[in-house]
Design an enzyme around this catalytic site. Structure first.
Site, mmCIF file in Angstrom:
data_model
loop_
_atom_site.group_PDB
_atom_site.id
_atom_site.type_symbol
_atom_site.label_atom_id
_atom_site.label_comp_id
_atom_site.label_asym_id
_atom_site.label_seq_id
_atom_site.Cartn_x
_atom_site.Cartn_y
_atom_site.Cartn_z
ATOM 1 N N CYS A 107 37.775 46.770 56.165
ATOM 2 C CA CYS A 107 38.512 47.773 55.383
ATOM 3 C C CYS A 107 37.575 48.814 54.755
ATOM 4 O O CYS A 107 37.036 49.638 55.463
ATOM 5 C CB CYS A 107 39.415 47.109 54.356
ATOM 6 N N HIS A 210 42.653 43.566 57.719
ATOM 7 C CA HIS A 210 42.163 42.461 56.890
ATOM 8 C C HIS A 210 42.358 41.108 57.583
ATOM 9 O O HIS A 210 43.290 40.371 57.254
ATOM 10 C CB HIS A 210 42.909 42.434 55.539
ATOM 11 N N GLU A 212 40.759 38.421 57.086
ATOM 12 C CA GLU A 212 40.584 37.303 56.135
ATOM 13 C C GLU A 212 41.908 36.888 55.493
ATOM 14 O O GLU A 212 42.031 35.746 55.032
ATOM 15 C CB GLU A 212 39.540 37.664 55.064
#
Ligand code: MN
Length: 236
Positions: A107, A210, A212
């Site tokens: 990001c 993202h 994660e």
């Protein structure tokens, strides 16, 4: 165990609280490495010390980069900046690339990687690029917001093993011109750059989404962290 340095954000400049989203730490841990937080301190000697100890650098999400760092005047639609974090991450990123230390840039991280190598950004996608896709969906981090097409034979293509993936999206800025040596490896359906890499390096990969946030529901997201940690264990 491999040690991965993660830069936090200064979430409150009044109280001095730093924060990092737990999911980054979990993703690194579950990929088999030790996540360590890197303090935001104005000291180049300390940055070199950090780089000498870590096996990989994870550039995490956060606020907008100060536009003067990519040669532009700040527009009204650009968000808040944090000069200390910009300075430290630009230094760590450039040196990590020089040293061929693996970098996973997520990001804001992909934007740091891009600008540290001389690239530029759209300061605000809706007003400067396109409104075709709403890329700013902080309310839906675990949902599939738009598709991304991966370049064949790129690292992301090798890791994910598909031409197209559905991703989340939580950004209002994006890459305008790629930094020196960066290959664009993923694009959203509106053409916006969503992935980059430095092909000649062990592992320097950036993603605008993202992964994660979705490691438990999405094997492809987890595979990105596994590939990163694996690269951190290889000799340069
Ligand atoms: Mn997006």
């Amino acid at each position: 165990m491999r040690m991965i340095g993660i830069t936090p954000r200064l979430s409150d400049q009044t109280t001095g609280l730093i924060t990092v989203t737990q999911t980054y730490l979990d993703a690194i841990h579950e990929a088999g490495a030790l996540p360590v937080l890197l303090p935001l301190i104005n000291d180049q000697e300390l940055y070199e010390e950090m780089l000498s100890r870590i096996d990989g650098l994870l550039l995490s999400g956060g606020t907008d980069i100060e536009p003067s760092l990519y040669g532009e005047e700040k527009l009204p639609a650009c968000g808040n900046n944090l000069p200390l974090r910009d300075q430290e991450e630009f230094y760590l990123c450039r040196r990590a690339v020089e040293m061929d230390l693996p970098v996973l840039a997520i990001c804001r991280g992909i934007q740091v990687l891009n600008c540290a190598l001389g690239g530029t950004l759209y300061q605000d996608i809706p007003t400067q690029y396109s409104r075709q896709v709403n890329h700013l969906r902080p309310d839906a981090l675990t949902e599939q917001i738009h598709s991304v097409t991966l370049e064949k034979d790129s690292k992301l293509d090798q890791i994910i093993g598909k031409t197209q993936v559905q991703v989340n999206s939580c950004h209002h800025q994006g890459i305008k011109t790629p930094g020196a040596g960066l290959r664009v490896t993923a694009r959203a359906e509106d053409g916006l750059t969503e992935g980059v890499e430095l092909p000649e390096k062990r592992f320097v990969v950036g993603v605008q989404w993202h992964p994660e946030a979705i490691i438990h529901s999405n094997p492809e997201a987890q595979a990105i962290f596994k590939a990163f940690v694996q690269a951190c264990g290889e000799k340069s």
